[in-house]
Design an enzyme around this catalytic site. Structure first.
Site, PDB file in Angstrom:
ATOM      1  N   HIS A 128       0.857  -1.187   0.000  1.00 12.00           N
ATOM      2  CA  HIS A 128       0.000   0.000   0.000  1.00 12.00           C
ATOM      3  C   HIS A 128       0.895   1.240   0.000  1.00 12.00           C
ATOM      4  CE1 HIS A 128      -2.769   2.998   1.705  1.00 12.00           C
ATOM      5  NE2 HIS A 128      -3.760   2.206   1.353  1.00 12.00           N
ATOM      6  N   ASP A 134       2.754  -4.457   8.150  1.00  8.30           N
ATOM      7  CA  ASP A 134       1.533  -3.671   7.993  1.00  8.30           C
ATOM      8  C   ASP A 134       0.363  -4.662   8.087  1.00  8.30           C
ATOM      9  OD1 ASP A 134      -0.736  -2.541   6.891  1.00  8.30           O
ATOM     10  OD2 ASP A 134       0.177  -2.068   4.956  1.00  8.30           O
ATOM     11  N   GLN A 150      -4.746  -5.051   6.614  1.00  8.53           N
ATOM     12  CA  GLN A 150      -5.710  -5.937   5.951  1.00  8.53           C
ATOM     13  C   GLN A 150      -5.802  -7.317   6.602  1.00  8.53           C
ATOM     14  OE1 GLN A 150      -7.865  -5.122   3.663  1.00  8.53           O
ATOM     15  NE2 GLN A 150      -7.102  -3.047   3.347  1.00  8.53           N
ATOM     16  N   LYS A 183     -10.643  -0.850  10.490  1.00  7.43           N
ATOM     17  CA  LYS A 183     -10.714  -2.043   9.656  1.00  7.43           C
ATOM     18  C   LYS A 183     -11.031  -3.289  10.489  1.00  7.43           C
ATOM     19  CE  LYS A 183      -7.556  -0.355   6.063  1.00  7.43           C
ATOM     20  NZ  LYS A 183      -8.410   0.203   5.019  1.00  7.43           N
ATOM     21  N   CYS A 206      -4.693   2.061  -4.025  1.00  7.99           N
ATOM     22  CA  CYS A 206      -3.466   2.648  -3.462  1.00  7.99           C
ATOM     23  C   CYS A 206      -2.233   1.788  -3.683  1.00  7.99           C
ATOM     24  CB  CYS A 206      -3.611   2.939  -1.973  1.00  7.99           C
ATOM     25  SG  CYS A 206      -4.854   4.170  -1.634  1.00  7.99           S
TER      26      CYS A 206
END
Lengths: 398, 140
Positions: free
Chosen positions: A112, A189, A192, A215, A353
């Protein structure tokens, strides 16, 4: 499952854009209202009862997050405004101080923007090099390709746990082992992955981790940065002011407060932290493994149904996450999204993104569905039916 | 205009490849129009001679509205003086914004006269028109 907990699902929408943000259960909203109605005060300041409640809830949330990601200490959890903020904090408050010219960071084309641009800035400003781990034919990261990308100058590997376009799940534990054998730090990261699969920073041996509350069914504007204590202790605060100092005197002497408080200058996002706390409780009550199983079954069903439609192209059939990237052949992704919206089906169209991934796979724009536990087979049947009628797309959207 | 007629004009222009191509010729000005909030990405190729738009081509990846309106724009503005073209673009903008405008000037572009009903697509309908205007204003 648990659909009755989500007021947005009573509005006759089919919400598949869970990669962008998730809907919020009543429990999250109620926790925030409870704060404003019953103990609305500042944190870390109080000499009175309701302020003490704020302090207690705020710090309890830290503890809850620690358990949720299996960190070792509460103090390894720092509240930020979200994943982007967390990664920028990691890059600017740790790596800017600890990397030097020609040191290398390894990322991939499918990261991302939030896990690319902060590194580009370090490249421009202090002369580090941003290198890419090659993706395999399914756009995934293999341990072998990580090995090949490592050089004597590699100091950090920064990867999404699950990517937001392809939805592939990276072998984080193995990558961490390889990284540490080569004195390389690992940044993950988890934007997600946090709502879909177990993230265990101790088992995976992750050095730095970032995720957003929104999220994982929590509020927007709040997120978490995790760092191992020994690394966190070496980080430089980026904001100076109230709440983070222990002592300062007129001649300019400053003594900082302990970790992690020194990274949370100013009045924090208290309602956000309280909302996040409720979201974590909510997810824990269902169980992340149960969520994962349900979502995987449903995604399998979605893929099976989509594969029966010869005019649909799916780009990530092999990915193990809960996302599906597809297009109606010869129809621009945004037109498909507008068409589905006519039936109140919310999906995301775009490059998500991940602009340099698109250069690599030569598909600029896709429609993306990310499954949540509140999605159902009936919703997928509706989607498939609407797609089946997509020969009428122009009559519907023009 | 009847909705079916509008739709078929939009689709005819969406499919029309007459002015849809990349141009290497450096006598053309290349202007990239990109809609960061959605995903349209179109290159305009503009050839100006004697204060006139001698040629206008485009290529790129964009939604049906962006693509179709750009094809219409290319046909409509080719051969127009810069002053005439700016006037047409301003009238087109007024139409999109539900203000008074000269319908006769816009020809096929009138098919977008009710795009205001889909506010999220106004940007698609004006992206390349604004890109061209930006270049033409440099000559004014």
């Amino acid at each position: 499952m648990n659909r009755e907990d989500f007021p947005m699902l009573k509005k006759e929408i089919v919400y598949f854009d869970n990669g962008a943000t998730t809907l919020k259960p009543d429990a999250v909203k109620n926790a925030i209202i409870d704060y404003y109605e019953n103990y609305s005060a500042n944190a870390h300041r109080g000499d009175y009862k309701i302020s003490m409640i704020v302090d207690e809830k705020y710090e309890k949330t830290r503890s809850k997050i620690k358990e949720f990601i299996n960190a070792k200490e509460d103090s390894e959890i720092v509240f930020t405004s979200g994943t982007t903020d967390s990664i920028n904090l990691i890059v600017n408050s740790y790596f800017r101080q600890h990397l030097k010219k020609d040191d290398e960071v390894l990322i991939t084309y499918s990261e991302h923007a939030s896990n690319i641009l902060p590194w580009f800035v370090l490249q421009q400003e202090i002369g580090i090099k941003v290198n890419y781990i090659k993706l395999d034919e399914s756009y995934e990261v293999t341990l072998d390709n990580v090995k090949k990308a490592i050089t004597n100058n590699t100091k950090v590997i920064s990867l999404a746990h699950i990517t937001n376009v392809v939805g592939d799940v990276r072998p984080i534990k193995q990558i961490a082992k390889l990284a540490h054998e080569n004195n390389i730090l690992l940044v993950v990261d988890a934007a997600q992955s946090i709502a879909h699969t177990k993230v265990d920073v101790t088992d995976m041996d992750i050095d730095f981790l970032a995720f957003s509350a929104h999220k994982i069914y929590g509020p927007t504007g709040i997120g978490v940065m995790y760092a191992k204590f020994s690394l966190l202790d070496k980080m430089k605060p980026r904001n100076y002011g109230g709440g983070m100092n222990a002592i300062f005197t007129k001649d300019g002497y400053i003594e900082l407060r302990e970790v992690p408080t020194r990274f949370e200058a100013g009045t924090p996002n208290i309602e956000g932290v309280i909302g996040l706390s409720a979201a974590i409780d909510y997810v824990n009550n269902i169980g992340i493994d149960k969520i994962n199983k349900y979502e995987q079954d449903l995604k399998k069903y979605l893929l099976e149904e989509l594969s029966k439609l010869d005019f649909i192209e799916v780009y990530n059939k092999n990915a193990k996450g809960s996302s599906v990237a597809f297009n109606i052949k010869n129809i621009f992704a945004q037109d498909t999204a507008v068409y589905l919206d006519k039936y109140n089906i919310c999906i995301r169209a775009g490059n998500h993104c991940a602009k340099i991934l698109n250069e690599a796979i030569r598909v600029n724009n896709t429609c993306r569905i990310v499954i949540s536990f509140y999605n159902t087979k009936e919703e997928i049947d509706l989607l498939i039916n609407v797609l089946k009628n997509s020969k009428n797309i122009w009559n519907e959207i023009l | 205009m009847d909705a079916n007629i509008k739709r078929s004009i939009i689709l005819d222009n969406y499919e029309d490849k007459t002015n849809r191509m990349d141009i290497e010729d450096t006598s053309y000005i290349k202007h990239n129009s990109r809609n960061v909030s959605c995903i349209d990405n179109i290159n305009l190729y503009i050839k100006i001679n004697n204060n006139t738009i001698e040629d206008l081509k485009f290529n790129g990846e964009a939604c049906v509205i962006s693509t179709s309106t750009t094809a219409i724009m290319c046909k409509l503005l080719k051969g127009k003086t810069i002053k005439e073209a700016i006037d047409i673009i301003k009238n087109y903008d007024s139409m999109i914004e539900e203000k008074e405008y000269n319908q006769e000037l816009l020809k096929e572009a009138n098919v977008f006269d009710d795009i205001y009903k889909q506010p999220s697509r106004k940007k698609c309908a004006t992206l390349t028109w604004h890109g061209l205007l930006e270049e033409l204003n440099k000559y004014e």
